[in-house]
Design a protein around this motif. Structure first.
Motif, PDB file in Angstrom:
ATOM      1  N   HIS A 132      -4.672  -0.441  -7.452  1.00  0.00           N
ATOM      2  CA  HIS A 132      -5.120  -1.634  -6.730  1.00  0.00           C
ATOM      3  C   HIS A 132      -3.980  -2.374  -6.020  1.00  0.00           C
ATOM      4  O   HIS A 132      -2.869  -2.456  -6.530  1.00  0.00           O
ATOM      5  CB  HIS A 132      -5.808  -2.580  -7.718  1.00  0.00           C
ATOM      6  CG  HIS A 132      -6.470  -3.739  -7.048  1.00  0.00           C
ATOM      7  ND1 HIS A 132      -7.447  -3.580  -6.094  1.00  0.00           N
ATOM      8  CD2 HIS A 132      -6.284  -5.068  -7.168  1.00  0.00           C
ATOM      9  CE1 HIS A 132      -7.827  -4.770  -5.665  1.00  0.00           C
ATOM     10  NE2 HIS A 132      -7.139  -5.697  -6.301  1.00  0.00           N
TER      11      HIS A 132
ATOM     12  N   GLN B 127     -12.828   2.203   2.751  1.00  0.00           N
ATOM     13  CA  GLN B 127     -12.255   2.543   4.054  1.00  0.00           C
ATOM     14  C   GLN B 127     -13.192   3.471   4.829  1.00  0.00           C
ATOM     15  O   GLN B 127     -13.344   3.345   6.042  1.00  0.00           O
ATOM     16  CB  GLN B 127     -10.883   3.233   3.876  1.00  0.00           C
ATOM     17  CG  GLN B 127      -9.816   2.351   3.255  1.00  0.00           C
ATOM     18  CD  GLN B 127      -9.419   1.204   4.165  1.00  0.00           C
ATOM     19  OE1 GLN B 127      -9.256   1.398   5.361  1.00  0.00           O
ATOM     20  NE2 GLN B 127      -9.287   0.016   3.615  1.00  0.00           N
TER      21      GLN B 127
ATOM     22  N   SER C 252      -4.332 -12.302  -6.346  1.00  0.00           N
ATOM     23  CA  SER C 252      -4.160 -13.022  -5.077  1.00  0.00           C
ATOM     24  C   SER C 252      -5.350 -13.928  -4.757  1.00  0.00           C
ATOM     25  O   SER C 252      -5.378 -14.577  -3.708  1.00  0.00           O
ATOM     26  CB  SER C 252      -3.778 -12.082  -3.931  1.00  0.00           C
ATOM     27  OG  SER C 252      -4.774 -11.188  -3.577  1.00  0.00           O
TER      28      SER C 252
ATOM     29  N   LYS D 146       3.417   1.565  -3.336  1.00  0.00           N
ATOM     30  CA  LYS D 146       2.784   1.991  -4.592  1.00  0.00           C
ATOM     31  C   LYS D 146       2.776   3.505  -4.784  1.00  0.00           C
ATOM     32  O   LYS D 146       2.578   3.990  -5.898  1.00  0.00           O
ATOM     33  CB  LYS D 146       1.369   1.424  -4.705  1.00  0.00           C
ATOM     34  CG  LYS D 146       0.339   2.082  -3.787  1.00  0.00           C
ATOM     35  CD  LYS D 146      -1.031   1.560  -4.127  1.00  0.00           C
ATOM     36  CE  LYS D 146      -2.142   1.834  -3.145  1.00  0.00           C
ATOM     37  NZ  LYS D 146      -2.078   2.882  -2.170  1.00  0.00           N
TER      38      LYS D 146
ATOM     39  N   THR E 186      -6.562  -9.847  -1.078  1.00  0.00           N
ATOM     40  CA  THR E 186      -6.718 -11.205  -0.537  1.00  0.00           C
ATOM     41  C   THR E 186      -5.400 -11.699   0.064  1.00  0.00           C
ATOM     42  O   THR E 186      -5.392 -12.409   1.072  1.00  0.00           O
ATOM     43  CB  THR E 186      -7.235 -12.170  -1.628  1.00  0.00           C
ATOM     44  OG1 THR E 186      -8.421 -11.597  -2.193  1.00  0.00           O
ATOM     45  CG2 THR E 186      -7.571 -13.530  -1.065  1.00  0.00           C
TER      46      THR E 186
ATOM     47  N   SER F 171       0.829  -1.214   0.000  1.00  0.00           N
ATOM     48  CA  SER F 171       0.000   0.000   0.000  1.00  0.00           C
ATOM     49  C   SER F 171       0.861   1.260   0.000  1.00  0.00           C
ATOM     50  O   SER F 171       0.476   2.288  -0.571  1.00  0.00           O
ATOM     51  CB  SER F 171      -0.904   0.028   1.242  1.00  0.00           C
ATOM     52  OG  SER F 171      -1.779  -1.064   1.246  1.00  0.00           O
TER      53      SER F 171
ATOM     54  N   ARG G  39      -7.786  -3.277  11.246  1.00  0.00           N
ATOM     55  CA  ARG G  39      -6.604  -2.863  10.471  1.00  0.00           C
ATOM     56  C   ARG G  39      -6.723  -1.372  10.201  1.00  0.00           C
ATOM     57  O   ARG G  39      -7.724  -0.918   9.632  1.00  0.00           O
ATOM     58  CB  ARG G  39      -6.575  -3.648   9.157  1.00  0.00           C
ATOM     59  CG  ARG G  39      -5.505  -3.203   8.200  1.00  0.00           C
ATOM     60  CD  ARG G  39      -5.486  -4.071   6.944  1.00  0.00           C
ATOM     61  NE  ARG G  39      -4.467  -3.619   6.059  1.00  0.00           N
ATOM     62  CZ  ARG G  39      -4.624  -3.350   4.764  1.00  0.00           C
ATOM     63  NH1 ARG G  39      -5.810  -3.537   4.191  1.00  0.00           N
ATOM     64  NH2 ARG G  39      -3.621  -2.920   4.033  1.00  0.00           N
TER      65      ARG G  39
ATOM     66  N   CYS H 254     -13.851  -7.683  -9.503  1.00  0.00           N
ATOM     67  CA  CYS H 254     -13.897  -9.091  -9.122  1.00  0.00           C
ATOM     68  C   CYS H 254     -15.059  -9.767  -9.841  1.00  0.00           C
ATOM     69  O   CYS H 254     -16.072 -10.103  -9.211  1.00  0.00           O
ATOM     70  CB  CYS H 254     -14.094  -9.188  -7.626  1.00  0.00           C
ATOM     71  SG  CYS H 254     -13.250  -7.885  -6.749  1.00  0.00           S
TER      72      CYS H 254
ATOM     73  N   ASN I 147      -1.358   5.775  -7.502  1.00  0.00           N
ATOM     74  CA  ASN I 147      -2.387   5.091  -6.704  1.00  0.00           C
ATOM     75  C   ASN I 147      -2.917   3.932  -7.537  1.00  0.00           C
ATOM     76  O   ASN I 147      -2.723   3.893  -8.750  1.00  0.00           O
ATOM     77  CB  ASN I 147      -3.514   6.061  -6.332  1.00  0.00           C
ATOM     78  CG  ASN I 147      -4.322   5.563  -5.143  1.00  0.00           C
ATOM     79  OD1 ASN I 147      -4.182   4.409  -4.707  1.00  0.00           O
ATOM     80  ND2 ASN I 147      -5.158   6.421  -4.593  1.00  0.00           N
TER      81      ASN I 147
HETATM   82  C1  LIG Z   1     -13.459  -1.192  -1.523  1.00  0.00           C
HETATM   83  C2  LIG Z   1     -12.738  -1.186  -2.822  1.00  0.00           C
HETATM   84  O1  LIG Z   1     -13.114  -1.904  -3.723  1.00  0.00           O
HETATM   85  N1  LIG Z   1     -11.689  -0.401  -2.902  1.00  0.00           N
HETATM   86  C3  LIG Z   1     -10.879  -0.333  -4.097  1.00  0.00           C
HETATM   87  C4  LIG Z   1     -10.886   1.104  -4.624  1.00  0.00           C
HETATM   88  O2  LIG Z   1     -10.446   1.948  -3.582  1.00  0.00           O
HETATM   89  P1  LIG Z   1     -11.043   3.385  -3.288  1.00  0.00           P
HETATM   90  O3  LIG Z   1      -9.993   4.370  -3.496  1.00  0.00           O
HETATM   91  O4  LIG Z   1     -12.291   3.598  -4.080  1.00  0.00           O
HETATM   92  O5  LIG Z   1     -11.472   3.311  -1.753  1.00  0.00           O
HETATM   93  P2  LIG Z   1     -10.839   2.572  -0.492  1.00  0.00           P
HETATM   94  O6  LIG Z   1     -10.879   1.074  -0.620  1.00  0.00           O
HETATM   95  O7  LIG Z   1     -11.564   3.143   0.629  1.00  0.00           O
HETATM   96  O8  LIG Z   1      -9.327   2.989  -0.476  1.00  0.00           O
HETATM   97  C5  LIG Z   1      -8.890   4.289  -0.072  1.00  0.00           C
HETATM   98  C6  LIG Z   1      -7.429   4.414  -0.415  1.00  0.00           C
HETATM   99  O9  LIG Z   1      -6.674   3.478   0.338  1.00  0.00           O
HETATM  100  C7  LIG Z   1      -5.858   2.694  -0.515  1.00  0.00           C
HETATM  101  N2  LIG Z   1      -5.786   1.334   0.043  1.00  0.00           N
HETATM  102  C8  LIG Z   1      -6.924   0.697   0.438  1.00  0.00           C
HETATM  103  C9  LIG Z   1      -6.825  -0.561   0.992  1.00  0.00           C
HETATM  104  C10 LIG Z   1      -5.562  -1.158   1.120  1.00  0.00           C
HETATM  105  O10 LIG Z   1      -5.408  -2.306   1.589  1.00  0.00           O
HETATM  106  N3  LIG Z   1      -4.462  -0.466   0.713  1.00  0.00           N
HETATM  107  C11 LIG Z   1      -4.553   0.769   0.164  1.00  0.00           C
HETATM  108  O11 LIG Z   1      -3.527   1.358  -0.194  1.00  0.00           O
HETATM  109  C12 LIG Z   1      -6.527   2.742  -1.891  1.00  0.00           C
HETATM  110  O12 LIG Z   1      -5.588   2.578  -2.921  1.00  0.00           O
HETATM  111  C13 LIG Z   1      -7.105   4.153  -1.886  1.00  0.00           C
HETATM  112  O13 LIG Z   1      -6.095   5.054  -2.246  1.00  0.00           O
HETATM  113  O14 LIG Z   1      -9.992   1.262  -5.684  1.00  0.00           O
HETATM  114  C14 LIG Z   1      -8.616   0.906  -5.344  1.00  0.00           C
HETATM  115  C15 LIG Z   1      -7.770   1.190  -6.561  1.00  0.00           C
HETATM  116  O15 LIG Z   1      -8.156   0.422  -7.648  1.00  0.00           O
HETATM  117  C16 LIG Z   1      -8.589  -0.575  -4.939  1.00  0.00           C
HETATM  118  O16 LIG Z   1      -7.279  -0.965  -4.614  1.00  0.00           O
HETATM  119  C17 LIG Z   1      -9.487  -0.758  -3.725  1.00  0.00           C
HETATM  120  O17 LIG Z   1      -9.526  -2.125  -3.417  1.00  0.00           O
HETATM  121  C18 LIG Z   1      -9.312  -2.431  -2.018  1.00  0.00           C
HETATM  122  C19 LIG Z   1      -7.821  -2.634  -1.766  1.00  0.00           C
HETATM  123  C20 LIG Z   1     -10.023  -3.698  -1.660  1.00  0.00           C
HETATM  124  O18 LIG Z   1     -10.046  -4.098  -0.517  1.00  0.00           O
HETATM  125  N4  LIG Z   1     -10.621  -4.332  -2.648  1.00  0.00           N
HETATM  126  C21 LIG Z   1     -11.288  -5.616  -2.527  1.00  0.00           C
HETATM  127  C22 LIG Z   1     -12.757  -5.424  -2.279  1.00  0.00           C
HETATM  128  C23 LIG Z   1     -11.045  -6.346  -3.835  1.00  0.00           C
HETATM  129  O19 LIG Z   1     -10.841  -5.742  -4.863  1.00  0.00           O
HETATM  130  N5  LIG Z   1     -11.002  -7.651  -3.801  1.00  0.00           N
HETATM  131  C24 LIG Z   1     -10.702  -8.426  -4.971  1.00  0.00           C
HETATM  132  C25 LIG Z   1      -9.525  -9.323  -4.723  1.00  0.00           C
HETATM  133  C26 LIG Z   1      -8.294  -8.711  -5.283  1.00  0.00           C
HETATM  134  C27 LIG Z   1      -7.083  -9.521  -4.898  1.00  0.00           C
HETATM  135  O20 LIG Z   1      -6.137  -9.651  -5.696  1.00  0.00           O
HETATM  136  O21 LIG Z   1      -7.053 -10.040  -3.799  1.00  0.00           O
HETATM  137  C28 LIG Z   1     -11.812  -9.371  -5.316  1.00  0.00           C
HETATM  138  O22 LIG Z   1     -12.757  -9.529  -4.528  1.00  0.00           O
HETATM  139  O23 LIG Z   1     -11.725  -9.950  -6.404  1.00  0.00           O
END
Ligand SMILES: CC(=O)N[C@H]1[C@@H](OP(=O)(O)OP(=O)(O)OC[C@H]2O[C@@H](n3ccc(=O)[nH]c3=O)[C@H](O)[C@@H]2O)O[C@H](CO)[C@@H](O)[C@@H]1O[C@H](C)C(=O)N[C@@H](C)C(=O)N[C@@H](CCC(=O)O)C(=O)O
Ligand SMILES: Nc1ncnc2c1ncn2[C@@H]1O[C@H](COP(=O)(O)OP(=O)(O)OP(=O)(O)O)[C@@H](O)[C@H]1O
Length: 443
Positions: free
Chosen positions: A203, A309, A251, A68, A207, A65, A184, A372, A201
């Motif tokens: 993904h 978040q 992942s 990146k 997981t 995180s 977390r 996803c 910024n």
């Molecule tokens: C909830 C969600 O889908 N978030 C994706 C979104 O992020 P966004 O900026 O719209 O909002 P936040 O999630 O609130 O993030 C705020 C900032 O924080 C960073 N961040 C967040 C979580 C983390 O663990 N590390 C971070 O650095 C984020 O980059 C923002 O700057 O768009 C982002 C960019 O594309 C995605 O990265 C966010 O996805 C989250 C990390 C997340 O938890 N996503 C899961 C729901 C998800 O995508 N799961 C996938 C599995 C992917 C995998 O390889 O495991 C799935 O279900 O297939």
């Protein structure tokens, strides 16, 4: 290492409070992320060499995180006690786990990252973990199908979630099993900088992050099995970039499962078994399994808006994102219109605004969305399947896409593809004992 390297500091675990702190440096910037485990853990386990090793590996994985923001070529993990064998796992996380991030920011990092590890000899003492399952729960259909299959097989389980909220909490409550929740807290400065010009910024492999946190919990609370619910479709990538396939769901893929399964087995001296119970299945097959019961209909959601978040102030299902569109589509052959529109509070297939995104989801234009969702051909086959169904044939999306879909793929190809969705794959890493107990309940 240059002064622009990403530096991963040695993490700290406070045995009194159950909190862990992970610190990172990126040039002039410094960040700290925190985990809070619930009380009641085994204090000896928290001081064991295996826990310390896994905490170090977790620090490296959580680092994505912060890394990146600038994505330097040099990653300095020498403060951690890592074995030489750990490096290939970290390389997979920082190369393929961030594959979407690189592709969307046009950053060429494959084969060019230098991850420095100390390559110390790490002590492996096999912990004595109880023979029981920790089941990761994400609030969506997949983990609830795993819960259902394990229940039918009479296998006891405890649920596990990182930052449980919204549908995770409501479906766990409905499932009525014990749950371990870990809080977390990301460094807010990283989130702020991610929106500023001059920083990248994108993904991160969530997981992998949740799985490493689960592995710490498995040691602290004594569980020998970590059960994921990743489907076979997750192994399909999105686009070719920089000579590799970039996969939003890396992942969740079988390739990653192989990496992490062997890592956790090696690090724990064979004590921890990590696997996905749903790997043999397509998303359509999982939808059919989910549709067998109605227990979770009003509490679950696969819409990722629930997991922002900042939290979700909207409905359980937004009805507009690719994930809502895909999940509605794969449920449509399995549920009547009344049940499905009640779950989503809208008929997603009857919204003309959704015609263009569905055209992409089924592969007639563009590429697989960075979300996803299941395989492109899977979505196409499900749309074909409902195109003559009395509940769905007159909806805006089916009317608009039916002829184009058949012209693009052919009737015969869609028919075969649909049948293939219900042929289970033998490409999985499920332990034989669990396979034998669970699979008879999937029919
Ligand atoms: C909830 C969600 O889908 N978030 C994706 C979104 O992020 P966004 O900026 O719209 O909002 P936040 O999630 O609130 O993030 C705020 C900032 O924080 C960073 N961040 C967040 C979580 C983390 O663990 N590390 C971070 O650095 C984020 O980059 C923002 O700057 O768009 C982002 C960019 O594309 C995605 O990265 C966010 O996805 C989250 C990390 C997340 O938890 N996503 C899961 C729901 C998800 O995508 N799961 C996938 C599995 C992917 C995998 O390889 O495991 C799935 O279900 O297939
Ligand atoms: N916050 C979380 N804490 C722990 N595990 C999680 C969390 N979010 C997702 N997972 C797990 O990660 C894996 C991938 O999540 P994914 O969102 O695909 O599954 P899901 O929520 O069960 O179903 P769906 O695909 O319908 O959203 C699953 O095993 C899921 O249980």
């Amino acid at each position: 290492m240059s002064d622009t390297a990403f530096i991963i500091a040695r993490p700290r675990f406070d045995i009194e409070s159950g909190s862990a702190e992970f610190t990172y440096r990126l040039g002039d910037l410094s960040f700290t992320e925190a985990l809070q485990f619930p009380g009641g853990f085994d204090r000896d386990a928290a001081q064991s060499p295996v826990f310390v090793h896994l905490l170090d590996l977790t620090a490296a994985v959580l680092g994505v995180s912060y890394y990146k923001l600038r994505a330097p070529f040099e990653i300095d993990a020498t403060a951690l006690s890592l074995a030489a064998d750990d490096r290939s796992f970290l390389l997979d996380i920082y190369e393929n786990g961030l594959g979407e991030f690189y592709a969307r920011n046009d950053l060429k990092r494959f084969g060019k990252l230098n991850i420095a590890v100390s390559a110390t000899s790490v002590t492996v003492e096999k912990p004595d973990l109880a023979d029981r399952a920790l089941v990761l729960i994400g609030g969506g259909k997949d983990s609830l199908v795993s819960v259902d299959l394990l229940e039918r097989a009479g296998i006891a389980m405890t649920l596990f979630a990182v930052n449980p909220k919204g549908p995770i909490l409501s479906s766990a409550e409905r499932a009525a099993h014990d749950m371990i929740g870990v809080r977390r807290v990301l460094d807010p400065e990283m989130i702020r900088l991610g929106k500023e010009p001059g920083f990248y910024n994108g993904h991160v492999p969530s997981t992998a992050i949740n799985s490493m946190i689960a592995s710490l919990a498995s040691l602290l609370f004594g569980y020998n099995r970590i059960v994921l619910s990743n489907e076979r479709s997750a192994s399909e990538g999105n686009i070719e970039f920089d000579g590799r396939e970039a996969n939003h769901q890396h992942s969740k893929s079988l390739e990653f499962e192989r990496h992490i399964q062997s890592l956790l087995y090696r690090v724990s001296g064979g004590a921890i078994e990590y696997f996905s119970l749903l790997r043999p299945y397509s998303e359509a097959r999982i939808a059919r399994l989910f549709a067998r019961g109605t227990r979770f209909d009003d509490v679950f959601s696969s819409c990722n808006r629930n997991f922002l978040q900042a939290g979700n102030s909207g409905p359980l299902w937004c009805g507009k994102c690719p994930k809502c569109l895909f999940v509605f589509l794969i449920f449509a052959p399995e549920m009547g219109i009344e049940r499905l529109t009640k779950i989503f509070d809208t008929n997603v297939l009857d919204n003309p605004d959704n015609i263009a995104p569905y055209r992409e989801l089924v592969g007639i234009v563009g590429h697989k969305p960075w979300e996803c969702v299941g395989e492109i051909l899977e979505a196409a086959a499900c749309l074909w399947k409902i195109s003559d169904h009395p509940d769905w044939r007159n909806t805006a999306v089916v009317q608009a896409l039916r002829d184009d879909l058949i012209a693009f793929y052919s009737q015969a190809k869609l028919q075969t593809a649909y049948a293939d969705l219900f042929v289970d794959s033998d490409q999985h890493l499920i332990p034989a004992q669990i396979e034998k107990a669970v699979f008879p309940h999937a029919n």
